[in-house]
Design an enzyme around this catalytic site. Structure first.
Site, PDB file in Angstrom:
ATOM      1  N   SER A 405       0.823  -1.215   0.000  1.00  0.00           N
ATOM      2  CA  SER A 405       0.000   0.000   0.000  1.00  0.00           C
ATOM      3  C   SER A 405       0.853   1.260   0.000  1.00  0.00           C
ATOM      4  O   SER A 405       0.358   2.335  -0.310  1.00  0.00           O
ATOM      5  CB  SER A 405      -0.876   0.048   1.253  1.00  0.00           C
ATOM      6  OG  SER A 405      -1.534  -1.148   1.454  1.00  0.00           O
ATOM      7  N   GLU A 438      -5.286  -0.123  -7.983  1.00  0.00           N
ATOM      8  CA  GLU A 438      -4.243   0.793  -8.456  1.00  0.00           C
ATOM      9  C   GLU A 438      -3.155  -0.053  -9.117  1.00  0.00           C
ATOM     10  O   GLU A 438      -2.609  -0.962  -8.482  1.00  0.00           O
ATOM     11  CB  GLU A 438      -3.641   1.584  -7.286  1.00  0.00           C
ATOM     12  CG  GLU A 438      -4.537   2.717  -6.802  1.00  0.00           C
ATOM     13  CD  GLU A 438      -3.922   3.522  -5.658  1.00  0.00           C
ATOM     14  OE1 GLU A 438      -4.129   4.739  -5.622  1.00  0.00           O
ATOM     15  OE2 GLU A 438      -3.224   2.937  -4.798  1.00  0.00           O
ATOM     16  N   ASN A 476      -3.875   6.392  -1.009  1.00  0.00           N
ATOM     17  CA  ASN A 476      -3.429   6.493   0.380  1.00  0.00           C
ATOM     18  C   ASN A 476      -2.602   7.743   0.628  1.00  0.00           C
ATOM     19  O   ASN A 476      -2.578   8.264   1.735  1.00  0.00           O
ATOM     20  CB  ASN A 476      -2.648   5.236   0.773  1.00  0.00           C
ATOM     21  CG  ASN A 476      -3.592   4.084   1.081  1.00  0.00           C
ATOM     22  OD1 ASN A 476      -4.792   4.282   1.286  1.00  0.00           O
ATOM     23  ND2 ASN A 476      -3.068   2.879   1.098  1.00  0.00           N
TER      24      ASN A 476
END
Ligand code: 3H9
Length: 697
Positions: A405, A438, A476
């Site tokens: 992430s 993504e 994020n």
């Protein structure tokens, strides 16, 4: 006659064939063609008219590309009225998707036949408008108020069989639409069947429309279109048909003028544009049949579930047999959900869990995988080890993907001798449910590996967005900044509960602190600890109240307590009083005198932080286009679809005003509120984010 509608006279049947690919949208030429065709059929002495679509579908609706421009005559409601008023028998033969204005043309016809696979619906509310060519007036006369409310406010597509049962269709027949339509028209002429107009049917009895309006508005979290559509159905019950049509038009035009309509249409086109990248044109993806997944926690199991449901073979790699068994159990649990919802059969469930899925503890089991996705612990050393092992065992040409992430995909790629094969595929949990993917492109990632990432995303039913490498990629990274803005507001006097309320009123399903409780507060805690360990800029304001909660073992819903308290067996949340104690203690320690925040200021600051960081993400090329950021926020972060995404929202608010806000906030905290250079340039040049989307189209 326009080319968009081809006219043919076959004995006593006139045929109007729509030819406006790809979806036979009812643009001006099509509307004109329909009116001309009916007139000509009447002049030619035909007894019946058949309307059908060539290509993939009957009319899929009004031409959305005309929305926002001055409406061109003939208007669709008048076209439907003209069709219905014809003394000839008008038959519509439906295939593909007869949606919106398309279904309205069919409802204006006297008889409706469809192929078994046809789908019908009035999805206008999903793009911020409502049926505007008689749909709210004719459908209730045909199927009643209750069913109409459900069909119109949900916008859902209805299969032919259900449509027949509801009374929307008269008949279902296998075959080409032209052939079944012609046979039906012939039969009707020969039987001397009457011309039938739905508008002649009696209006249904009214219900409590005020209560319905309120309920629908609440259920849509402020989305106007379904609620306003209820008022259209109300008009069908309370006004004569012609008056009802006028009222429908007024309501339709009101919705057409809203920002919500613009936001929803931006989302509609954005969803379709986001996967179209010039660099991928003509680049063939690598073949993927067998996927390896490393790590069977919630994320890995979700990824494996999504791959299995898409028909791929999956090898799940875990460290121990027990862990592998547990991972298999998680995947089976996910698939059980799909079984319960009727998405897969018992046989398919057995096949997926017993044949398509294999579990193993040895890396050699990944030797023939076409693509491997790693979903192990977020730690660079662990990831490097995993990729080193993959490099040793995987076949040449295998795509090696990380689901990290935050971590640097370039560094991960360097742990292999084949960085061109390495890519980030960042799924969102639960990965078999969440739509966003993504596709993180590192410096050395080969174009066909990128194409493979997009092809996999498509196969898994995801909205895939290209992202460059940076801490947090697109979503994020932006999340970290708007969450920080919220934390700053709390230090300065707002409460987490006020912030959640304000953002839920804005349209988010959950405010950020409720989301934190749902996701687990330990996740954010780990990120903050890592960032602090890396060294925070001394100018950055650091909030510690969430850490205090975590230090006490309160991680949110999973521990029953976080920002809110969750009683066992209840999903209701009650503010946790300890939270304010931690916050007040922190304010006192920092010497802050709290002030009050209005809901409006909370939303404005939160959104300003989001937009500013999003503009940096676009300006730095981490996201290719503003619409890419919008799609990330819509599909991964619960951003209200009817606002279109943060950058569409920003355009509609006006960029100069937003930049003024950011500059004013910067007077309090110049480090946090550094205006994005791209935002400044757009304001100077008097341009919008959407101008950038258009340039790249
Ligand atoms: C309405 O009807 C209002 C009326 O009540 C009253 C008026 C007064 N217009 O989705 P796809 C394009 S509101 C223009 O990839 P699929 C789409 O952008 C309308 N363009 O294919 C794409 O272009 P590109 C109510 C449209 O097979 C291409 O067609 N109707 C429209 O996955 C292929 O689309 C709707 O809301 C349109 N209406 O799905 C239906 N529709 O190739 C909206 C599509 O350049 N459409 N395009 O990217 C859909 O739900 C799906 O497109 C459909 C096909 C199910 C039809």
């Amino acid at each position: 006659m326009s080319d968009a509608i081809r006219y043919e006279l076959l004995g006593d049947i006139a045929v109007l064939a729509a030819a406006n690919p790809p979806v036979n949208a009812l643009g001006q030429a099509v509307r004109q063609g329909l009116v001309d065709g009916i007139e000509r059929a009447e002049k030619d002495g035909a007894k019946a008219v058949l309307i059908y679509g060539e290509g993939a579908t009957y009319f899929a609706g009004a031409d959305i590309k005309e929305f926002g421009k001055p409406p061109l005559a003939p208007w669709l409601p008048d076209v439907c009225t003209r069709i219905e008023a014809s003394p000839l028998i008008v038959v519509s033969a439906l295939h593909g998707t007869a949606l919106g204005g398309g279904l309205e043309v069919a409802l204006g016809s006297h008889y409706r036949i469809a192929v078994p696979k046809a789908r019908v619906g009035l999805p206008e509310v999903l793009i911020g408008v409502m049926p505007g060519a008689g749909g709210t007036q004719r459908l209730p006369r045909l199927i009643g108020v209750e069913k109409s409310i459900e069909v119109i406010t949900s916008g859902r597509q209805i299969g032919a069989k259900e449509a027949l049962d509801l009374g929307i269709l008269d008949r279902i027949e296998d075959g080409a639409p032209r052939e079944i339509g012609l046979a039906y028209a012939r039969e009707l002429i020969d039987a001397g069947a009457p011309r039938r107009a739905v508008s002649d049917m009696p209006a249904p009895a009214p219900v409590d429309f005020d209560a319905l309006y309120r309920d629908v508005l609440k259920a849509g979290r402020g989305q106007l279109s379904p609620a306003v559509a209820v008022r259209g159905i109300q008009a069908a019950c309370e006004l004569p048909f012609a008056e009802g049509m006028k009222r429908e038009r007024e309501l339709f035009m009101e919705l057409m003028a809203t920002d919500q309509r613009q936001g929803l249409i931006h989302a509609f086109f954005g969803e379709r544009a986001v996967g179209k990248l010039p660099e991928l044109e003509g680049v063939a993806p690598r073949e993927v049949h067998h996927v390896g997944v490393i790590g069977g926690g919630t994320m890995g199991a979700g990824i494996a579930t999504a791959a299995l449901l898409a028909g791929l073979n999956v090898t799940m790699l875990e460290m121990t047999d027990d862990a592998a068994q547990a991972a298999k159990g998680r995947i089976a649990g996910n698939l059980q959900g799909a079984l319960k919802r009727g998405k897969i059969s018992e046989d398919r469930f057995t096949h997926l869990t017993e044949v398509a899925l294999r579990t193993d503890t040895n890396y050699l089991s990944l030797a023939d995988a076409d693509l491997v996705i790693e979903a192990v612990f977020e730690d660079m050393e662990v990831k490097k080890q995993v990729f080193g092992k993959l490099d040793a065992v995987c076949k040449p040409g295998a795509v090696l993907a990380t689901n990290t992430s935050y971590l640097d995909v370039n560094v991960i790629a360097q742990a292999t001798s084949r960085p061109g094969d390495v890519i980030g595929l960042h799924f969102f949990s639960p990965a078999h449910v969440m739509k966003l993917l993504e596709v993180v492109v590192a410096d050395a990632t080969a174009p066909d590996v990128v194409a493979t990432g997009f092809a996999l995303g498509k196969r898994l039913g995801k909205i895939s967005v290209r992202a460059g490498v940076c801490d947090g990629f697109i979503g994020n990274r932006i999340l970290a900044v708007y969450r920080t803005a919220a934390d700053h507001m709390i230090l300065d006097g707002a409460t987490p509960f006020q912030i959640d309320d304000a953002l839920e009123e804005f349209g988010f399903a959950m405010g950020p602190y409720a989301v934190g409780d749902l996701a687990g507060l330990d996740i954010g805690w780990a990120v903050r600890k890592r960032r602090r360990a890396e060294g925070l800029d001394p100018r950055a304001r650091d909030a510690g109240f969430a850490d205090r909660l975590c230090e006490g073992g309160n991680f949110g819903q999973k521990t029953g307590k976080g920002f809110y308290i969750y009683e066992k067996g209840s999903r209701a949340r009650v503010p946790n009083p300890d939270v304010m104690q931690h916050i007040e203690a922190e304010r006192a320690a920092k010497g802050i005198t709290p002030r009050t925040f209005t809901k409006d200021e909370i939303v404005r600051r939160y959104m300003a932080a989001m937009v500013n960081e999003a503009a940096k993400v676009v300006g730095e090329g981490i996201a290719r286009r503003p619409l890419d950021v919008d799609m990330v926020l819509l599909f991964g972060y619960g951003f209200p679809r009817y606002h279109g995404g943060p950058l569409k929202w920003a355009d509609m608010q006006g960029l100069p005003g937003l930049l003024d806000d950011i500059r004013a906030y910067a007077k309090e905290d110049a480090f946090f509120w550094q205006p994005a250079p791209l935002l400044e340039t757009l304001v100077t040049d008097n341009r919008t984010f959407d101008d950038l989307n258009k340039e790249s189209a």
